[in-house]
Design an enzyme around this catalytic site. Structure first.
Site, PDB file in Angstrom:
ATOM      1  N   ASP A  68      55.522  16.430 127.819  1.00  0.00           N
ATOM      2  CA  ASP A  68      55.354  15.822 129.259  1.00  0.00           C
ATOM      3  C   ASP A  68      54.873  14.133 129.306  1.00  0.00           C
ATOM      4  O   ASP A  68      55.158  13.607 130.658  1.00  0.00           O
ATOM      5  CB  ASP A  68      53.810  16.309 130.251  1.00  0.00           C
ATOM      6  CG  ASP A  68      52.455  16.070 128.629  1.00  0.00           C
ATOM      7  OD1 ASP A  68      52.709  14.642 127.795  1.00  0.00           O
ATOM      8  OD2 ASP A  68      51.790  15.457 129.757  1.00  0.00           O
ATOM      9  N   ASP A 112      58.164  11.534 125.615  1.00  0.00           N
ATOM     10  CA  ASP A 112      58.580  12.986 124.618  1.00  0.00           C
ATOM     11  C   ASP A 112      60.160  13.111 125.308  1.00  0.00           C
ATOM     12  O   ASP A 112      61.199  14.064 125.349  1.00  0.00           O
ATOM     13  CB  ASP A 112      57.832  14.349 125.782  1.00  0.00           C
ATOM     14  CG  ASP A 112      56.598  14.816 124.757  1.00  0.00           C
ATOM     15  OD1 ASP A 112      56.482  14.328 123.624  1.00  0.00           O
ATOM     16  OD2 ASP A 112      55.895  15.215 126.022  1.00  0.00           O
ATOM     17  N   LYS A 154      60.811  11.414 117.160  1.00  0.00           N
ATOM     18  CA  LYS A 154      60.466  12.991 117.777  1.00  0.00           C
ATOM     19  C   LYS A 154      62.048  13.398 118.002  1.00  0.00           C
ATOM     20  O   LYS A 154      62.374  14.705 117.791  1.00  0.00           O
ATOM     21  CB  LYS A 154      60.144  12.880 119.182  1.00  0.00           C
ATOM     22  CG  LYS A 154      58.490  12.273 118.549  1.00  0.00           C
ATOM     23  CD  LYS A 154      57.620  13.048 120.532  1.00  0.00           C
ATOM     24  CE  LYS A 154      56.171  13.212 120.142  1.00  0.00           C
ATOM     25  NZ  LYS A 154      55.253  13.064 121.193  1.00  0.00           N
ATOM     26  N   THR A 176      53.497  16.103 117.253  1.00  0.00           N
ATOM     27  CA  THR A 176      52.264  15.106 117.829  1.00  0.00           C
ATOM     28  C   THR A 176      52.073  13.887 117.120  1.00  0.00           C
ATOM     29  O   THR A 176      52.628  14.515 115.584  1.00  0.00           O
ATOM     30  CB  THR A 176      51.020  15.846 118.095  1.00  0.00           C
ATOM     31  OG1 THR A 176      50.055  14.974 118.142  1.00  0.00           O
ATOM     32  CG2 THR A 176      50.930  16.664 116.324  1.00  0.00           C
ATOM     33  N   GLY A 177      51.613  12.634 117.518  1.00  0.00           N
ATOM     34  CA  GLY A 177      51.744  11.424 117.262  1.00  0.00           C
ATOM     35  C   GLY A 177      50.013  11.701 116.707  1.00  0.00           C
ATOM     36  O   GLY A 177      49.636  11.147 116.106  1.00  0.00           O
ATOM     37  N   ASP A 231      55.297  19.735 122.220  1.00  0.00           N
ATOM     38  CA  ASP A 231      54.370  18.251 121.861  1.00  0.00           C
ATOM     39  C   ASP A 231      53.448  19.551 122.515  1.00  0.00           C
ATOM     40  O   ASP A 231      52.313  20.000 122.843  1.00  0.00           O
ATOM     41  CB  ASP A 231      54.509  17.569 123.061  1.00  0.00           C
ATOM     42  CG  ASP A 231      54.088  16.356 122.998  1.00  0.00           C
ATOM     43  OD1 ASP A 231      54.028  16.077 122.771  1.00  0.00           O
ATOM     44  OD2 ASP A 231      53.006  16.276 124.334  1.00  0.00           O
ATOM     45  N   LYS A 232      52.387  18.324 121.481  1.00  0.00           N
ATOM     46  CA  LYS A 232      50.600  18.975 121.291  1.00  0.00           C
ATOM     47  C   LYS A 232      50.542  18.596 122.635  1.00  0.00           C
ATOM     48  O   LYS A 232      49.636  19.814 123.557  1.00  0.00           O
ATOM     49  CB  LYS A 232      50.316  18.465 120.398  1.00  0.00           C
ATOM     50  CG  LYS A 232      49.025  19.221 120.757  1.00  0.00           C
ATOM     51  CD  LYS A 232      48.178  17.980 118.909  1.00  0.00           C
ATOM     52  CE  LYS A 232      47.050  17.323 119.130  1.00  0.00           C
ATOM     53  NZ  LYS A 232      46.208  16.605 120.553  1.00  0.00           N
ATOM     54  N   THR A 233      49.776  17.130 122.745  1.00  0.00           N
ATOM     55  CA  THR A 233      49.213  16.464 123.894  1.00  0.00           C
ATOM     56  C   THR A 233      49.599  16.803 125.008  1.00  0.00           C
ATOM     57  O   THR A 233      50.762  16.395 125.586  1.00  0.00           O
ATOM     58  CB  THR A 233      48.946  15.634 123.840  1.00  0.00           C
ATOM     59  OG1 THR A 233      48.729  14.793 122.315  1.00  0.00           O
ATOM     60  CG2 THR A 233      47.913  14.574 124.659  1.00  0.00           C
TER      61      THR A 233
END
Length: 696
Positions: free
Chosen positions: A572, A576, A553, A525-526, A373-375
């Protein structure tokens, strides 16, 4: 604050952790019956049986014949049978009980094998007492067999206890008292009486008494006992801190946010219990191996008896068959997997890799793609100043001015600008007359000059002019997905600022190291494709899923799995959780939410994505040790059983029971020592990343 200030996601710092492994038969299925009870049980049984085994071995005629001595006085021949019976009843009880459970379930395994060996030795030895002509006195072998198995299980329970004990020790690190701030006064009071919202003063060298948020001061904090990271980390205003960690240099004040079972350490202990109660495919492999050896030994015993009836005497047939059944007991196999699992789980915990499900750790070695996940995972989950463009003023002056205008705002983008100005140092101007224009930005006056800060909407509505240099930089930033804010005075943009989710400095080394391991890296990512592609380009990510809704996802995880890839997901956030649950291995980053942590099999105690490398390294090392131990344990039985059966009798070689017992004990020691080598595996994420990058 303006709409242009929106759109940045935030990670929530929460420290999770680990819990317990299954023990011996009789362990509560919840895993909470306590390793202490089982550890004490096997320790006590071992020492008593060891003491009782000494006279059994010394007075055993078979052992005396092996070493060439004979003890003869009235009643000497009864010492081994009497004490041996006590050892069988007391020391053998756990194995006999376990065998009954396995046979009732029609799943013979380790306990059945042990019970078969000690029962056969017991019956054969008493038969020899009744009829000395049989000459199959196994009292000394029975005693040593039980002592060695008790020792093995004691070692196992100690390893199990250490994996949770290392974490339970964290609770002992909590201070007994805390300095609570009441207005102008500071009062010392028991840490157990703290409540949420209390402000505590933590002095240099002191331990933080409860989870909380820094409300005053900035300090270097040693979090190694929780995260495994050797270097201190800076914790300043607004930062979350964890109970038990140590303030290294200057005093800070902390507002308590969690106490008791809500703290990070309590969460760690709960997760340890779940990990140690979870089932293990590798353990099932050992059980299947034990079942196979049970049938192998039983079959070999029957065949040996029948063959020796034809080629020898009934006494030879009984002696050979009994020897086969006794030495087939898999001491080494009984320790092969449990020791590796126990040591690896505890080793992982001390390195900041908190294993909820041991099966997840075992699967890490087969992962073909890691989906981040990016963020909040590859990025910090909060905005940071990434670029400044000015017209007619210095960049540092522009940052100081925009921070002064934004100083009274609580918006994340405003906070990012203020942090950037603080980091740059120097004198900061003071703004007055702050006001927020909904959807347009903020405004304030500095030294009588009116300034406004906002995004593209502010520029359009104010019809402000944007100098060419500033406009070019803003266009480039926007193309890469950054949020652009302008500092406007007298209808003209004096400066523009790019703010974007800050990429963690550890992310690029993580991606590079995974590539060196032959593992693909994907990101989900969103955020928009522009934002995602910019981050992916910086990090060298292989595949990007952008603009993905939370509900979709897990579908992307399934898509990767349908390609034949084993997928590990690292995330996180609450959104997710479905992907973590769908993945072959779900990994929650340490700053994640409770929902994400509950959905994961592995939790990284820190927010360092390089800890994924630690999980992979430990998984591969553990698997190697499991296979090595299984091969050694099985190899011993495959060789020793035919020799005990007398396959080499035609050439004059027959494996003596005493020699078989010695080899069996040696096999156990080798397996135990081999498992201990796991403690030497380097799991430091920074060193692993550097080594894979060729810098070590």
């Amino acid at each position: 604050m303006s709409d242009d200030h929106a759109g940045m996601q935030h990670g929530h710092e929460h420290m999770p952790g680990m819990e317990h492994m299954p023990g011996m038969p009789g362990m509560d299925h919840t895993g909470h019956s306590g390793h202490g009870d089982h550890l004490a049980q096997f320790r006590t049984r071992f020492w008593w049986c060891l003491a009782l085994a000494v006279p059994v071995v010394v007075f055993s005629p078979m052992f005396g014949g092996l070493l060439g001595y004979r003890i003869d006085f009235p009643g000497a021949l009864w010492i081994s049978p009497v004490i041996g019976t006590v050892i069988f009843a007391y020391g053998g009880a756990p194995f006999l009980t376990g065998a009954v459970g396995e046979l009732r379930a029609r799943r013979p395994g380790m306990m059945t094998l042990i019970a078969m060996a000690i029962s056969v030795a017991f019956v054969a030895s008493w038969a020899t007492v009744v009829d000395p002509a049989l000459d199959i006195d196994f009292w000394w072998e029975l005693a040593l067999l039980i002592v060695i198995m008790l020792l093995g299980h004691w070692i196992e329970m100690r390893a199990l206890a250490s994996s949770s004990g290392a974490l339970d020790a964290l609770a002992a690190l909590l201070p007994d008292t805390a300095e609570v701030v009441h207005g102008e006064h500071i009062m010392a009071m028991p840490a157990a009486t703290l409540g949420v919202g209390d402000i505590v003063l933590v002095r240099p060298g002191g331990r933080i008494p409860a989870d909380g948020e820094v409300v005053d001061g900035e300090a270097q904090v040693d979090e190694s006992m929780v995260t495994g990271e050797s270097r201190t980390v800076v914790r300043g205003l607004g930062a979350r801190v964890v109970a038990g960690t140590v303030v290294a240099d200057t005093a800070i004040r902390v507002r308590v946010t969690a106490i008791g079972e809500q703290t990070a350490l309590a969460g760690i202990r709960r997760l340890v219990a779940e990990a140690q109660a979870s089932s293990s495919r590798a353990q099932a492999l050992a059980d299947r191996f034990a079942a196979w050896l049970f049938y192998f030994a039983a079959g070999a015993g029957v065949i040996t008896f029948v063959v020796w009836l034809f080629i020898g005497s009934p006494s030879d047939a009984v002696s050979r068959a009994v020897t086969v059944l006794v030495i087939a007991c898999p001491h080494a196999l009984g320790l092969a997997i449990p020791l590796v699992i126990a040591i690896s789980t505890g080793r992982a915990a001390r390195s900041g890799v908190l294993v909820k499900d041991r099966l997840a750790l075992e699967r890490m070695r087969t992962v073909g793609v890691v989906l981040f996940d990016k963020t909040g995972t590859l990025t910090r989950g909060e905005p940071a100043l990434a670029g400044t463009a000015t017209d007619g003023m210095g960049e540092q002056d522009a940052v100081a001015l925009v921070a002064a205008v934004e100083a009274s705002s609580e918006h994340p983008l405003a906070r990012a600008l203020v942090r950037a100005a603080d980091a740059a140092g120097g004198d900061h101007p003071v703004a007055t007359g702050f006001r927020s224009d909904a959807g347009r930005g903020v405004a304030a006056s500095i030294a009588g000059v009116a300034w406004r800060v906002g995004g593209a909407r502010l520029i359009d509505e104010a019809r402000a002019t944007v100098p060419e240099r500033v406009a070019a930089a803003a266009a480039e930033w926007a193309a890469h997905g950054a949020t652009v804010l302008y500092l406007v005075r007298d209808g003209a943009a004096a400066a523009a600022f790019a703010l974007e989710d800050e990429v963690r400095p550890e992310s690029a080394p993580t991606v590079a190291a995974l590539h060196r391991l032959g593992i693909r890296v994907a990101m989900i990512t969103g955020d928009s494709a522009a934002v995602a592609d910019a981050v992916a380009a910086r990090l060298g990510i292989d595949e990007v899923f952008a603009g993905v809704l939370p509900a979709d996802k897990d579908g992307k995880v399934a898509e990767l799995q349908h390609r034949g890839l084993s997928v590990a997901v690292v995330g996180d956030g609450i959104n997710d959780a479905p992907a973590l649950a769908r993945a072959d291995v779900g990994i929650a980053i340490g700053a994640g939410t409770d929902v994400a942590i509950e959905s994961a099999g592995i939790v990284l105690a820190s927010s360092d994505p390089r800890a994924v490398l630690s999980a992979i390294a430990l998984s591969r090392a553990s698997y190697r040790k499991m296979i090595q131990n299984l091969v050694w344990a099985a190899g011993y039985n495959v060789v020793a059983v035919p020799l005990a059966a007398g396959v080499l009798a035609p050439v004059g070689f027959v494996l003596a029971p005493a020699v078989g017992a010695v080899l069996m004990s040696l096999s156990t020691i080798i397996v135990a020592l081999n498992a201990q080598l796991l403690r030497r595996v380097d799991l430091d994420p920074a060193r692993l990343a550097a080594r894979l990058a060729g810098r070590e």
